[in-house]
Write a protein that holds these residues in place. Structure first.
Motif, mmCIF file in Angstrom:
data_model
loop_
_atom_site.group_PDB
_atom_site.id
_atom_site.type_symbol
_atom_site.label_atom_id
_atom_site.label_comp_id
_atom_site.label_asym_id
_atom_site.label_seq_id
_atom_site.Cartn_x
_atom_site.Cartn_y
_atom_site.Cartn_z
ATOM 1 N N ALA A 14 -5.544 -2.038 -5.065
ATOM 2 C CA ALA A 14 -4.757 -1.121 -5.897
ATOM 3 C C ALA A 14 -3.373 -0.967 -5.301
ATOM 4 C CB ALA A 14 -5.436 0.245 -5.980
ATOM 5 N N ALA A 15 -2.419 -0.617 -6.146
ATOM 6 C CA ALA A 15 -1.058 -0.372 -5.675
ATOM 7 C C ALA A 15 -0.404 0.675 -6.554
ATOM 8 C CB ALA A 15 -0.236 -1.652 -5.676
ATOM 9 N N ARG A 16 0.551 1.367 -5.961
ATOM 10 C CA ARG A 16 1.280 2.413 -6.685
ATOM 11 C C ARG A 16 2.759 2.266 -6.425
ATOM 12 N NH1 ARG A 16 -0.447 7.358 -8.996
ATOM 13 N NH2 ARG A 16 1.298 8.794 -9.340
ATOM 14 N N SER A 17 3.503 2.318 -7.495
ATOM 15 C CA SER A 17 4.944 2.202 -7.391
ATOM 16 C C SER A 17 5.547 3.438 -6.732
ATOM 17 C CB SER A 17 5.516 2.036 -8.801
ATOM 18 O OG SER A 17 6.903 2.260 -8.829
ATOM 19 N N TRP A 18 6.729 3.268 -6.162
ATOM 20 C CA TRP A 18 7.432 4.421 -5.613
ATOM 21 C C TRP A 18 8.327 5.073 -6.652
ATOM 22 C CZ3 TRP A 18 12.743 4.661 -5.733
ATOM 23 C CH2 TRP A 18 13.403 3.455 -5.981
ATOM 24 N N SER A 19 8.701 4.302 -7.675
ATOM 25 C CA SER A 19 9.770 4.758 -8.559
ATOM 26 C C SER A 19 9.281 5.515 -9.780
ATOM 27 C CB SER A 19 10.612 3.569 -9.009
ATOM 28 O OG SER A 19 9.797 2.614 -9.654
ATOM 29 N N ASN A 20 8.230 5.057 -10.395
ATOM 30 C CA ASN A 20 7.827 5.670 -11.665
ATOM 31 C C ASN A 20 6.356 6.040 -11.712
ATOM 32 O OD1 ASN A 20 6.643 3.178 -11.851
ATOM 33 N ND2 ASN A 20 8.036 2.391 -13.413
ATOM 34 N N GLY A 21 5.680 5.902 -10.576
ATOM 35 C CA GLY A 21 4.275 6.295 -10.532
ATOM 36 C C GLY A 21 3.333 5.280 -11.147
ATOM 37 N N ASN A 22 3.873 4.118 -11.545
ATOM 38 C CA ASN A 22 2.983 3.101 -12.105
ATOM 39 C C ASN A 22 1.943 2.673 -11.084
ATOM 40 O OD1 ASN A 22 4.288 3.119 -14.529
ATOM 41 N ND2 ASN A 22 5.352 1.182 -14.253
ATOM 42 N N THR A 23 0.759 2.354 -11.600
ATOM 43 C CA THR A 23 -0.317 1.876 -10.752
ATOM 44 C C THR A 23 -0.871 0.572 -11.301
ATOM 45 O OG1 THR A 23 -1.905 3.214 -11.998
ATOM 46 C CG2 THR A 23 -0.999 4.178 -9.995
ATOM 47 N N TYR A 24 -1.515 -0.163 -10.416
ATOM 48 C CA TYR A 24 -2.142 -1.419 -10.826
ATOM 49 C C TYR A 24 -3.417 -1.583 -10.024
ATOM 50 C CZ TYR A 24 -2.594 -6.219 -12.394
ATOM 51 O OH TYR A 24 -3.049 -7.369 -12.980
ATOM 52 N N TYR A 25 -4.474 -2.035 -10.685
ATOM 53 C CA TYR A 25 -5.772 -2.163 -10.044
ATOM 54 C C TYR A 25 -6.360 -3.548 -10.258
ATOM 55 C CZ TYR A 25 -5.564 2.933 -9.923
ATOM 56 O OH TYR A 25 -5.189 4.239 -9.689
#
Length: 125
Positions: free
Chosen positions: A49-60
């Protein structure tokens, strides 16, 4: 000195939950993507999983979608991985990672600059 320290791993039965934490020190990661990876014995390290710093987007990863949630507390310089409905195939050493400042969200390990030492998660059937 930059450090990422994971905690919260352990042994849990299938269907149970764990919450991993990753505390960063030495610099702020407020403007860096944060990710979680895992590595099972004999297998390559894989993205979780990862989370962006800029807009809170996540990816799994598809294997954890709907069961795991990544979140971050920037004032505490900490990232979390809430893991629910755990399965035996989730057994692995889990690593948190910090990307480069201002970088985009990524799933590629080589694009992460700092890594924690890992925490073991074991799910029994």
């Amino acid at each position: 000195q930059v450090q990422l320290v994971e905690s919260g791993g352990g042994l849990v039965q299938a269907g149970g939950s764990l919450r991993l934490s990753c505390a960063a020190s030495g610099r702020t990661f407020r403007t860096a993507p944060m990710g979680w990876f895992r590595q099972a014995p004999g297998a390559e390290r894989e993205f979780v999983a990862a989370r962006s710093w800029s807009n809170g987007n996540t990816y799994y990863a598809d294997s954890v979608k709907g069961r795991f949630t990544i979140s971050r507390d920037n004032p505490k310089n900490t990232v979390y991985l809430q893991m629910n409905s755990l399965k035996p195939e989730d057994t692995a050493v889990y690593y948190c990672a910090a990307g480069r400042a201002m970088a985009s969200l990524t799933t590629r390990p080589r694009e992460y600059e700092y890594w924690g030492q890992g925490t073991q998660v074991t799910v029994s059937s």
